[in-house]
Design an enzyme around this catalytic site. Sequence first.
Site, short mmCIF file in Angstrom:
data_model
loop_
_atom_site.label_atom_id
_atom_site.label_comp_id
_atom_site.label_asym_id
_atom_site.label_seq_id
_atom_site.Cartn_x
_atom_site.Cartn_y
_atom_site.Cartn_z
N HIS A 297 0.58 4.48 -10.51
CA HIS A 297 0.50 5.81 -9.90
C HIS A 297 -0.85 6.44 -10.24
O HIS A 297 -1.17 6.64 -11.41
CB HIS A 297 1.64 6.69 -10.42
CG HIS A 297 2.01 7.80 -9.49
ND1 HIS A 297 1.10 8.67 -8.98
CD2 HIS A 297 3.22 8.17 -8.98
CE1 HIS A 297 1.71 9.54 -8.19
NE2 HIS A 297 3.00 9.26 -8.17
N HIS A 382 3.84 -17.08 -1.67
CA HIS A 382 3.95 -16.22 -0.49
C HIS A 382 3.51 -14.79 -0.84
O HIS A 382 3.79 -14.31 -1.94
CB HIS A 382 5.39 -16.21 0.04
CG HIS A 382 5.95 -17.58 0.28
ND1 HIS A 382 5.63 -18.32 1.39
CD2 HIS A 382 6.77 -18.35 -0.48
CE1 HIS A 382 6.25 -19.48 1.32
NE2 HIS A 382 6.95 -19.53 0.20
N HIS A 386 1.81 -4.91 2.51
CA HIS A 386 2.19 -3.81 3.40
C HIS A 386 1.30 -3.78 4.64
O HIS A 386 0.08 -3.70 4.54
CB HIS A 386 2.10 -2.48 2.67
CG HIS A 386 2.19 -1.29 3.58
ND1 HIS A 386 3.23 -1.10 4.46
CD2 HIS A 386 1.34 -0.24 3.77
CE1 HIS A 386 3.03 0.02 5.14
NE2 HIS A 386 1.90 0.56 4.75
N ASN A 419 3.32 -0.46 12.01
CA ASN A 419 3.50 -0.05 10.61
C ASN A 419 4.90 0.57 10.48
O ASN A 419 5.12 1.71 10.89
CB ASN A 419 2.41 0.96 10.23
CG ASN A 419 2.51 1.39 8.76
OD1 ASN A 419 3.51 1.16 8.10
ND2 ASN A 419 1.46 2.04 8.27
#
Length: 488
Positions: A297, A382, A386, A419
């Site tokens: 974060h 693999h 995103h 997306n």
Amino acid sequence: MAVYNKRKLYVKYISSYLMSHGYVFIIPILFSAAIQYPNMQKTATTTRLLYGHLHDINSSTIFCMLATIVAALYHILINLPTKIFLVDFACYNPDASFGYSREAVSRTVESVLSPENTTFFKKVVERSGMGDKTFLYGFDDFPPKSAFECARGEAETVIFGAVDDLLAKTGVAPAEIGVVIVNISTFNPVPSLSAMIVNRYKLREDVLSYNLGGMGCSAGIIAVDLAKRLLLQGRRRTYALIMSLESVTSNYYIGEDRSKLVANCLFRMGGAAILLSNKSTDRGRSKYELLHTLRTHRGADDRAYRCVYQEEDSNGKLGITLSKDLMSIAGEALKANITSLGPLVLPFSEKFLFLATLVARKVFNMKVVSPYVPNFKLAFEHFCVHAGGKAVLDAMEEKLRLTKWDMEPSRMTLSRFGNTSSSSVWYQLAYSEAKGRIKRGDRVWMIGFGSGFKCNSGVWRALSGVDPAQVTNAWAAVIEQFPVEIRT
């Protein structure tokens, strides 16, 4: 419930005590045997020795010995590390009626955008990496007369479609589900979407339900991490149902701020339902085992915090601003994430090279030494990156030194579905399954980026190979048509 918890506490206390003080019963027996051993005939076996001494032990001592053994076994069993299994997952497969071509989308937005911004919209879509046809909910009525009702309809369609499919595939009854987590950023009605699932499937009264809002495209991995923590902390053996989706219709932006129009260009309809289990008996029928979740974060940095930011424009129209700094901030977040992930997954040779260059740069200030990018292909077979857009995938391919084959699931997901936010990594895993790529023991790295700004990783190991002939996911009917050429 209080009585049950106290009982568990007493049992655990007694077993711990016996584990700590079992020597009171065991040591005298062994000591006696040691003293008598020299007097035994050399031909005497250990079995005969123990058998003879057991005849001299009274019943209370035998009871204590057995109690100690039972307590020790119980203590070992209840403290065995719990493993988290992915039983199965289901990606929402949109109906053909939700499919719109680029031309149809462009014609629709022309009625609400200025000519200049219509041209901008078309240019972004052309360069996005999306195919000619993607899926949108309620686009025949654009902009929707009631954005709220349209968003609720989209959420119900996606959630019920995915969860129905998942329950049918796994055979798990709703009453067996102990945890429900929904992650969605921009649409948070009352009651929550997690409550919608509880109501629809009539889940039990003590179900733990969570609704994660505003956490962006990486929230799917955050949901997996939360489910993992709940399943590991609880003694109850149960299932966790995760629903990852985004509401496109609740976030249509009809204004002139181009930094907010980009979201309209990229985001499309989609979602995924995932079923996790902490039951050891589910290992045999589960597809994957969860090895790691890692969250990074960067929200303490103001620049990172505001790079994906929901706000009104100068005319009071709400939208999400995508900063021009987004790609560089994503790169910084990825670097921090893989710095922590590397030691967990990389072989020793890669760890050593990475550490050596890091020490040279940071400790000895040798700036001429280039940062070493580990070869993650030694750790994973693999990659599910995103599908935020073509630029994102191009950058990831370069930074992680991946091949076209490695990036194919991400690029094909972007091409066919656009997306779909946090669910895109699941469409990519479904693509690999439909292609017959998943073999027993293969490791999968899911990488998500999202507002905040966050970079999150999930690592899975395949428990068995996936036979493409048995696959019934969102890709199965069309997989022979892929890969396709990406328009640039």
